[in-house]
Design a protein around this motif. Structure first.
Motif, mmCIF file in Angstrom:
data_model
loop_
_atom_site.group_PDB
_atom_site.id
_atom_site.type_symbol
_atom_site.label_atom_id
_atom_site.label_comp_id
_atom_site.label_asym_id
_atom_site.label_seq_id
_atom_site.Cartn_x
_atom_site.Cartn_y
_atom_site.Cartn_z
ATOM 1 N N ASP A 87 -36.000 -26.774 84.445
ATOM 2 C CA ASP A 87 -34.548 -26.735 84.624
ATOM 3 C C ASP A 87 -33.867 -28.013 84.133
ATOM 4 O O ASP A 87 -32.642 -28.063 84.045
ATOM 5 C CB ASP A 87 -34.178 -26.438 86.074
ATOM 6 C CG ASP A 87 -34.673 -27.502 87.050
ATOM 7 O OD1 ASP A 87 -35.535 -28.309 86.663
ATOM 8 O OD2 ASP A 87 -34.195 -27.505 88.198
ATOM 9 N N GLN A 88 -34.633 -29.025 83.766
ATOM 10 C CA GLN A 88 -34.079 -30.261 83.205
ATOM 11 C C GLN A 88 -33.947 -30.185 81.681
ATOM 12 O O GLN A 88 -33.559 -31.157 81.039
ATOM 13 C CB GLN A 88 -34.981 -31.447 83.567
ATOM 14 C CG GLN A 88 -35.086 -31.704 85.054
ATOM 15 C CD GLN A 88 -33.792 -32.192 85.637
ATOM 16 O OE1 GLN A 88 -33.169 -33.090 85.097
ATOM 17 N NE2 GLN A 88 -33.363 -31.587 86.735
ATOM 18 N N PHE A 89 -34.291 -29.034 81.097
ATOM 19 C CA PHE A 89 -34.239 -28.831 79.647
ATOM 20 C C PHE A 89 -33.367 -27.628 79.333
ATOM 21 O O PHE A 89 -33.340 -26.660 80.092
ATOM 22 C CB PHE A 89 -35.644 -28.587 79.079
ATOM 23 C CG PHE A 89 -36.540 -29.775 79.156
ATOM 24 C CD1 PHE A 89 -36.651 -30.645 78.084
ATOM 25 C CD2 PHE A 89 -37.289 -30.033 80.287
ATOM 26 C CE1 PHE A 89 -37.483 -31.745 78.137
ATOM 27 C CE2 PHE A 89 -38.121 -31.132 80.363
ATOM 28 C CZ PHE A 89 -38.218 -31.996 79.291
ATOM 29 N N ALA A 90 -32.659 -27.683 78.218
ATOM 30 C CA ALA A 90 -31.885 -26.529 77.753
ATOM 31 C C ALA A 90 -32.854 -25.441 77.309
ATOM 32 O O ALA A 90 -33.991 -25.730 76.908
ATOM 33 C CB ALA A 90 -30.986 -26.935 76.589
ATOM 34 N N LYS A 91 -32.419 -24.197 77.364
ATOM 35 C CA LYS A 91 -33.297 -23.093 76.979
ATOM 36 C C LYS A 91 -33.758 -23.214 75.537
ATOM 37 O O LYS A 91 -34.894 -22.912 75.208
ATOM 38 C CB LYS A 91 -32.596 -21.753 77.204
ATOM 39 C CG LYS A 91 -32.494 -21.386 78.656
ATOM 40 C CD LYS A 91 -31.894 -20.006 78.822
ATOM 41 C CE LYS A 91 -31.790 -19.672 80.286
ATOM 42 N NZ LYS A 91 -31.215 -18.338 80.496
ATOM 43 N N ALA A 92 -32.888 -23.682 74.670
ATOM 44 C CA ALA A 92 -33.250 -23.846 73.256
ATOM 45 C C ALA A 92 -34.335 -24.913 73.097
ATOM 46 O O ALA A 92 -35.179 -24.814 72.211
ATOM 47 C CB ALA A 92 -32.023 -24.218 72.435
ATOM 48 N N GLN A 93 -34.338 -25.926 73.951
ATOM 49 C CA GLN A 93 -35.329 -26.992 73.872
ATOM 50 C C GLN A 93 -36.695 -26.530 74.391
ATOM 51 O O GLN A 93 -37.722 -27.035 73.985
ATOM 52 C CB GLN A 93 -34.871 -28.214 74.667
ATOM 53 C CG GLN A 93 -33.635 -28.875 74.124
ATOM 54 C CD GLN A 93 -33.871 -29.494 72.765
ATOM 55 O OE1 GLN A 93 -34.900 -30.092 72.507
ATOM 56 N NE2 GLN A 93 -32.913 -29.331 71.873
ATOM 57 N N ARG A 94 -36.705 -25.565 75.288
ATOM 58 C CA ARG A 94 -37.962 -25.078 75.876
ATOM 59 C C ARG A 94 -38.811 -24.317 74.868
ATOM 60 O O ARG A 94 -40.017 -24.207 75.027
ATOM 61 C CB ARG A 94 -37.670 -24.145 77.044
ATOM 62 C CG ARG A 94 -36.966 -24.813 78.182
ATOM 63 C CD ARG A 94 -36.690 -23.810 79.267
ATOM 64 N NE ARG A 94 -35.580 -24.242 80.095
ATOM 65 C CZ ARG A 94 -34.994 -23.478 80.989
ATOM 66 N NH1 ARG A 94 -35.395 -22.252 81.181
ATOM 67 N NH2 ARG A 94 -33.990 -23.949 81.694
ATOM 68 N N LYS A 107 -27.521 -35.714 76.552
ATOM 69 C CA LYS A 107 -26.189 -36.171 76.950
ATOM 70 C C LYS A 107 -25.968 -37.604 76.482
ATOM 71 O O LYS A 107 -24.892 -37.940 75.974
ATOM 72 C CB LYS A 107 -26.050 -36.075 78.476
ATOM 73 C CG LYS A 107 -24.758 -36.595 79.026
ATOM 74 C CD LYS A 107 -23.883 -35.452 79.475
ATOM 75 C CE LYS A 107 -22.638 -35.941 80.164
ATOM 76 N NZ LYS A 107 -21.537 -36.173 79.273
ATOM 77 N N LYS A 108 -26.985 -38.457 76.636
ATOM 78 C CA LYS A 108 -26.868 -39.843 76.168
ATOM 79 C C LYS A 108 -26.606 -39.885 74.671
ATOM 80 O O LYS A 108 -25.780 -40.651 74.195
ATOM 81 C CB LYS A 108 -28.148 -40.623 76.481
ATOM 82 C CG LYS A 108 -28.283 -41.043 77.912
ATOM 83 C CD LYS A 108 -29.568 -41.813 78.107
ATOM 84 C CE LYS A 108 -29.836 -42.086 79.558
ATOM 85 N NZ LYS A 108 -31.133 -42.747 79.756
ATOM 86 N N ARG A 109 -27.313 -39.057 73.926
ATOM 87 C CA ARG A 109 -27.138 -39.019 72.468
ATOM 88 C C ARG A 109 -25.731 -38.536 72.109
ATOM 89 O O ARG A 109 -25.095 -39.041 71.190
ATOM 90 C CB ARG A 109 -28.180 -38.115 71.833
ATOM 91 C CG ARG A 109 -28.091 -38.081 70.330
ATOM 92 C CD ARG A 109 -29.280 -37.363 69.739
ATOM 93 N NE ARG A 109 -29.246 -37.465 68.303
ATOM 94 C CZ ARG A 109 -29.071 -36.432 67.490
ATOM 95 N NH1 ARG A 109 -28.930 -35.229 67.977
ATOM 96 N NH2 ARG A 109 -29.042 -36.602 66.198
ATOM 97 N N GLU A 110 -25.246 -37.560 72.850
ATOM 98 C CA GLU A 110 -23.908 -37.026 72.598
ATOM 99 C C GLU A 110 -22.829 -38.063 72.924
ATOM 100 O O GLU A 110 -21.820 -38.164 72.231
ATOM 101 C CB GLU A 110 -23.696 -35.788 73.466
ATOM 102 C CG GLU A 110 -22.406 -35.070 73.218
ATOM 103 C CD GLU A 110 -22.290 -33.849 74.104
ATOM 104 O OE1 GLU A 110 -21.350 -33.822 74.922
ATOM 105 O OE2 GLU A 110 -23.136 -32.946 73.968
ATOM 106 N N ASP A 111 -23.072 -38.849 73.978
ATOM 107 C CA ASP A 111 -22.095 -39.856 74.402
ATOM 108 C C ASP A 111 -22.093 -41.087 73.499
ATOM 109 O O ASP A 111 -21.106 -41.823 73.474
ATOM 110 C CB ASP A 111 -22.362 -40.291 75.842
ATOM 111 C CG ASP A 111 -22.054 -39.182 76.832
ATOM 112 O OD1 ASP A 111 -21.355 -38.219 76.446
ATOM 113 O OD2 ASP A 111 -22.529 -39.266 77.978
ATOM 114 N N ASP A 112 -23.190 -41.332 72.785
ATOM 115 C CA ASP A 112 -23.236 -42.483 71.881
ATOM 116 C C ASP A 112 -22.172 -42.332 70.808
ATOM 117 O O ASP A 112 -21.988 -41.267 70.239
ATOM 118 C CB ASP A 112 -24.608 -42.603 71.203
ATOM 119 C CG ASP A 112 -25.649 -43.181 72.133
ATOM 120 O OD1 ASP A 112 -25.269 -43.710 73.197
ATOM 121 O OD2 ASP A 112 -26.848 -43.105 71.800
#
Length: 135
Positions: A87-94, A107-112
């Motif tokens: 549940d800590q990963f997006a479905k596409a990442q799984r 989220k960190k990458r998106e916020d950079d």
């Protein structure tokens, strides 16, 4: 038309044998050691009324419940290298476990800030050439 169990298109006409050899551990085991799905695959190796000539063309290798791999409940993030629950990963990442990134790292990458990069000058104050300067 009768409602007796065992009739109809989904009825199993043949019963699996008492002993079946597992493909994983190569041991002969009782039929109750296999899941219903594995038993259905086993039976389709020998008789399938809907397949041409009564047989499936693919030879199924069945495995007992102990040899069948279990569902993966965690993944390791390729960025922070921490193992986290699904549940800590997006479905596409799984879908690609080797390249999975957790929601926190994404989220960190998106916020950079993309425009916040290193200056084009060296530490001594001289100018470093970039490809834009050359072209």
């Amino acid at each position: 038309m009768s409602n007796r169990p065992g009739n109809g298109p989904n009825a199993q006409t043949e019963k699996p044998p008492d002993k079946i050899t597992c493909y994983g551990c190569n041991k002969e085991k009782q039929a109750h050691s296999f899941s219903k799905t594995q038993l259905a695959k086993y039976m389709s190796n020998y008789h399938n009324p809907y397949a041409p000539k009564g047989r499936t063309t693919k030879k199924h290798h069945i495995m007992c419940k102990q040899c069948t791999p279990q569902q993966n409940n965690s993944l390791t993030c390729m960025i922070c290298t921490r193992t986290k629950s699904l549940d800590q990963f997006a479905k596409a990442q799984r879908k690609n476990a080797e390249k999975a990134r957790c929601l926190e790292c994404m989220k960190k990458r998106e916020d950079d800030d993309v425009d916040d990069s290193e200056p084009d000058t060296a530490s001594d104050g001289s100018f470093n050439e970039t490809w834009d300067d050359i072209l």
